[in-house]
Design an enzyme around this catalytic site. Structure first.
Site, short mmCIF file in Angstrom:
data_model
loop_
_atom_site.label_atom_id
_atom_site.label_comp_id
_atom_site.label_asym_id
_atom_site.label_seq_id
_atom_site.Cartn_x
_atom_site.Cartn_y
_atom_site.Cartn_z
CE1 TYR A 98 -3.31 -2.74 0.14
CE2 TYR A 98 -3.77 -2.19 2.42
CZ TYR A 98 -4.04 -2.95 1.30
OH TYR A 98 -5.03 -3.89 1.33
N PRO A 252 -15.89 -2.65 2.67
CG PRO A 252 -15.72 -2.03 4.92
CD PRO A 252 -14.90 -2.26 3.69
CB ILE A 253 -18.62 1.66 2.84
CG1 ILE A 253 -17.17 2.16 2.75
CG2 ILE A 253 -19.02 1.51 4.30
CD1 ILE A 253 -16.94 3.52 3.43
CD GLN A 255 -12.88 0.09 -4.04
OE1 GLN A 255 -13.04 0.54 -5.17
NE2 GLN A 255 -11.81 -0.61 -3.68
CB ALA A 257 -20.66 2.49 -4.28
CG LEU A 258 -22.89 -0.08 -0.34
CD1 LEU A 258 -22.46 -1.33 0.43
CD2 LEU A 258 -24.36 -0.20 -0.76
N GLY A 260 -23.96 6.71 0.06
CA GLY A 260 -24.96 7.67 -0.40
C GLY A 260 -24.32 8.94 -0.96
CE LYS A 261 -17.44 10.59 -0.95
NZ LYS A 261 -16.37 10.51 0.04
#
Ligand code: NAP
Length: 365
Positions: A98, A252-253, A255, A257-258, A260-261
């Site tokens: 990373y 888990p979100i 990236q 997309a979940l 709401g942004k």
């Protein structure tokens, strides 16, 4: 995910010699976080917070950060690190690959090492650090695991890490790498060991090989979110539950997309925009609307709802990535409450109508 794998490969080709950080004793324990908020990682003795924070984006210029790393982003990442600890989350996930991107920018492990060091100036710091070994084709055998681990420890400025994971399966086989994990435990360089992107078959093989030496495989880190539920279908989640191996859920979100942004009018920029397209985000809207409604009943944000949904699956620890203090602080609000069973099921079936994005293909091998 395919793009993500390419990003890692790309950064490896442009890797600059890692910076060396003098090792410091960071195992001194402060009062954070509450023990009741911690769980054992698999069958190991390591206790971690029920949610961790991912550090892939810290220093990264191949997938995240619009291909640029600068002082402002560095300050934001440091603030995310500090805000996590301040809100009771002290489990951080990084990897040797990373950061250190296209222009030879800093490495995520090096950054974490410097954040720990800086925070230590104000007193002892209690952090739980997970990092990963890259099973690169030119790395053979158990010795390569130990030498990579020692380099990671140097960058982190630590004498041991809490969790050491094999980042992905090796193309020539994994026995040597698994033996290397066992050696790392016996040398006292790590407290627990895990794998990542391992199929059910590989997971069982790793578990059994370590078990012969009396060592527990603590975790398997895989892509898992409300809209990426392959681990439920390919036997990985069930095998983790059966063996007592914790499933660490990455992305888990989805990236962002979940959360709401992002909307069809405002899709993410950079490589993510090629995955979470306007069309995909349009189809996601009914699910996102319902997530938001459910969250409002609890005074919770969409991000907190989708992370709570994962925690409700039991034996799952999500590790969302935070770029700044606001995001990190928001994650902590996913803990300490629970969605109701009918809500969990409703979100599950609503999400089933969304076609999952392409995953990191090695998990299917
Ligand atoms: N083992 C593996 O192969 C592997 C693969 C992938 C990831 N991982 C690990 O898992 C961690 C998390 O996965 P990930 O980074 O891929 O995806 P993720 O956690 O699903 O998404 C992280 C991104 O979502 C956005 N975000 C975060 N909090 C938010 C909030 N509260 N509201 C709105 N947007 C928010 C941020 O990007 P923006 O602000 O730019 O939108 C952030 O970088 C990584 O850092 C890494 O440690 C491991």
């Amino acid at each position: 995910m395919a793009l993500q794998a390419n990003g890692v490969a790309f950064s490896l080709l442009h890797r600059r010699k890692p910076l060396s950080v003098k090792a410091v004793a960071s195992e001194n324990v402060s009062t954070l976080p509450g023990e009741e908020e911690k769980v054992k990682l698999g069958g190991s003795d390591l206790k971690v917070t029920k949610l961790g924070v991912g550090a892939w984006s810290w220093g990264d210029t191949t997938y995240w950060n619009d291909f640029q790393w600068n002082d402002r982003k560095l300050k934001a990442a440091k603030a995310a690190f500090n805000a996590s600890i301040d809100s009771g989350i002290n489990f951080f996930d990084t990897a040797e690959v990373y950061g250190a991107g296209i222009t030879g920018e800093v490495n995520s492990e090096t950054l974490i090492g410097s954040f720990i060091k800086e925070r230590q100036k104000a007193g002892p710091v209690d952090v739980t650090i997970a990092t990963k070994f890259a099973a690169l084709p030119w790395r053979f055998g158990r010795g390569s695991v130990i030498s990579a681990l020692k380099s990671s420890l140097s960058r982190l400025g630590l004498s041991s890490v809490d969790l050491y994971q094999l980042h992905w399966p090796g193309i020539w086989g994994n026995e040597g790498y698994i033996d290397g994990l066992g050696d790392a435990v016996e040398m006292g360089l790590v407290k627990a060991v895990g794998v990542s992107n391992y199929s059910e078959k590989r997971l069982r093989e790793a578990y059994n090989r370590l078990k012969i030496r009396g060592i527990t495989l603590a975790s398997n880190q895989v892509n898992y979110s409300l809209i990426y539920r392959i681990p439920e279908k390919n036997g990985v989640k069930a095998a983790c539950d059966e063996l007592g191996v914790t499933l660490i859920a990455y992305s888990p979100i989805a990236q962002g997309a979940l959360t709401g942004k992002y909307t069809p009018e405002n899709p993410p920029t950079g490589p993510r925009g090629r995955i979470y397209t306007r069309e995909f985000l349009t189809k996601l809207q009914p699910l996102l609307n319902r997530i938001k409604d459910i969250g409002q009943n609890y005074g919770k944000t969409s991000t907190q709802v989708v992370l709570n949904w994962l925690i409700c699956q039991e034996n799952v620890i999500p590790i969302p990535g935070a770029k700044n203090s606001e995001q990190a602080t928001e994650f902590a609000g996913a803990l300490g409450w629970k969605l109701k069973d009918p809500e969990i099921e409703e979100l599950r079936s609503l999400a089933a109508e969304t076609q999952p994005v392409t995953g990191f293909p090695v998990e299917k091998l």
